[in-house]
Design a protein around this motif. Structure first.
Motif, PDB file in Angstrom:
ATOM      1  N   VAL A  89       0.855  -1.187   0.000  1.00 47.93           N
ATOM      2  CA  VAL A  89       0.000   0.000   0.000  1.00 47.93           C
ATOM      3  C   VAL A  89       0.889   1.234   0.000  1.00 47.93           C
ATOM      4  CG1 VAL A  89      -1.781   1.281   1.257  1.00 47.93           C
ATOM      5  CG2 VAL A  89      -1.830  -1.223   1.238  1.00 47.93           C
TER       6      VAL A  89
ATOM      7  N   GLU B 186       1.077   5.700  -0.434  1.00 49.53           N
ATOM      8  CA  GLU B 186       0.409   6.997  -0.364  1.00 49.53           C
ATOM      9  C   GLU B 186       1.286   7.995  -1.113  1.00 49.53           C
ATOM     10  OE1 GLU B 186      -0.077  10.149   3.092  1.00 49.53           O
ATOM     11  OE2 GLU B 186      -1.376   8.400   3.397  1.00 49.53           O
TER      12      GLU B 186
ATOM     13  N   ARG C 179      -3.087  10.455  -3.000  1.00 53.29           N
ATOM     14  CA  ARG C 179      -3.624   9.252  -3.639  1.00 53.29           C
ATOM     15  C   ARG C 179      -3.110   8.029  -2.886  1.00 53.29           C
ATOM     16  NH1 ARG C 179      -6.836  12.348  -5.445  1.00 53.29           N
ATOM     17  NH2 ARG C 179      -6.822  13.172  -7.561  1.00 53.29           N
ATOM     18  N   GLU C 180      -4.026   7.201  -2.391  1.00 54.78           N
ATOM     19  CA  GLU C 180      -3.674   5.936  -1.766  1.00 54.78           C
ATOM     20  C   GLU C 180      -3.998   4.834  -2.760  1.00 54.78           C
ATOM     21  OE1 GLU C 180      -4.831   7.079   2.827  1.00 54.78           O
ATOM     22  OE2 GLU C 180      -6.310   6.065   1.567  1.00 54.78           O
ATOM     23  N   TYR C 181      -3.092   3.873  -2.883  1.00 62.18           N
ATOM     24  CA  TYR C 181      -3.333   2.794  -3.831  1.00 62.18           C
ATOM     25  C   TYR C 181      -2.523   1.562  -3.460  1.00 62.18           C
ATOM     26  CZ  TYR C 181       1.084   4.314  -5.871  1.00 62.18           C
ATOM     27  OH  TYR C 181       2.400   4.657  -6.054  1.00 62.18           O
TER      28      TYR C 181
ATOM     29  N   CYS D  76      -9.012  -2.934 -10.873  1.00 58.42           N
ATOM     30  CA  CYS D  76      -9.491  -1.959  -9.882  1.00 58.42           C
ATOM     31  C   CYS D  76      -8.757  -0.644 -10.090  1.00 58.42           C
ATOM     32  CB  CYS D  76      -9.258  -2.480  -8.464  1.00 58.42           C
ATOM     33  SG  CYS D  76     -10.009  -4.077  -8.169  1.00 58.42           S
TER      34      CYS D  76
ATOM     35  N   ALA E  64      -9.190   2.453  -9.747  1.00 63.27           N
ATOM     36  CA  ALA E  64      -9.254   3.577  -8.818  1.00 63.27           C
ATOM     37  C   ALA E  64      -8.293   3.421  -7.648  1.00 63.27           C
ATOM     38  CB  ALA E  64     -10.675   3.748  -8.288  1.00 63.27           C
ATOM     39  N   TYR E  65      -7.894   2.168  -7.332  1.00 66.47           N
ATOM     40  CA  TYR E  65      -7.052   1.999  -6.147  1.00 66.47           C
ATOM     41  C   TYR E  65      -6.034   0.858  -6.247  1.00 66.47           C
ATOM     42  CZ  TYR E  65     -10.403  -1.692  -5.070  1.00 66.47           C
ATOM     43  OH  TYR E  65     -11.203  -2.797  -5.131  1.00 66.47           O
ATOM     44  N   SER E  66      -5.818   0.286  -7.413  1.00 68.45           N
ATOM     45  CA  SER E  66      -4.873  -0.820  -7.509  1.00 68.45           C
ATOM     46  C   SER E  66      -4.193  -0.856  -8.869  1.00 68.45           C
ATOM     47  CB  SER E  66      -5.599  -2.145  -7.272  1.00 68.45           C
ATOM     48  OG  SER E  66      -4.729  -3.239  -7.439  1.00 68.45           O
TER      49      SER E  66
END
Length: 190
Positions: free
Chosen positions: A33, A35, A48-50, A124, A126-128
């Motif tokens: 993960v 940031e 942005r977190e991903y 995914c 938006a986040y991966s």
């Protein structure tokens, strides 16, 4: 020449966000993960977190032209059982076809004599960063199952017509499986 979708389309505005700094927040065996602080197209900053994911390979294994091999297993994050096509995470720098061949053998006990690359999907966005490369596996020969120690699943031979009905009714709702089965139904040249 095919269009390079990794670049902004010149017909539309460029909404690229520029990375200012990146901080790893968690490192695991399956994913990391992060940031990031980014500059938005209008000059402001945002966070942005991903999740960074190594990627995966998914297999649509056909026992014959009318029968697909599916897996039934429990998925802890959703706390429920799913019907799925075989799939697995890529090892670092691993070729997706090699991963697909390994996963099919490990999970189902089958080896395929014919392989065809179908597509690659970003699951995914938006986040991966996870990308899954799909393969069609045909002319299956059973050898032996070599599942990981913590892997509990059953394989089942399902008529394609029934599998497609299960997608339509929501019995099959795993995104990678829905995509693979619908590719076979609507885009397959055969």
């Amino acid at each position: 020449m095919p269009f390079d979708w990794t670049l902004p389309d010149p017909r539309w505005p460029d909404f690229t966000e520029r990375t200012l700094d990146s901080v790893p927040r968690y490192r695991g065996t399956l994913l990391d993960v992060h940031e990031d602080r980014v500059q938005l197209p209008d000059g402001r900053e945002a966070t942005r977190e991903y999740i960074r994911h190594q990627g995966a390979a998914a297999i649509v294994p056909l026992l014959d032209e009318k029968t697909v091999l599916l897996e039934y297993q429990y998925r802890y994050p959703q706390r429920r059982h799913y019907l799925e096509i075989p799939a697995g995470k890529l090892d670092p720098e691993e070729d997706p076809l090699k991963a697909a061949q390994r996963e099919l053998q490990e999970e189902t006990g089958y080896r395929a004599k014919r392989w065809k690359k179908l597509m690659r999907l970003d699951l995914c966005i938006a986040y991966s960063t996870e990308q899954i490369t799909y393969f069609l596996a045909e002319d299956l020969v059973f050898e032996e199952i070599r599942r990981d120690e913590e892997e509990f699943l059953e394989t089942l031979a399902v008529p394609l017509e029934e599998a497609w009905r299960w997608v339509e009714t929501g019995r099959i709702c795993d995104a990678k499986t829905v995509a693979g089965l619908l590719w076979l139904k609507t885009l397959s040249p055969t």
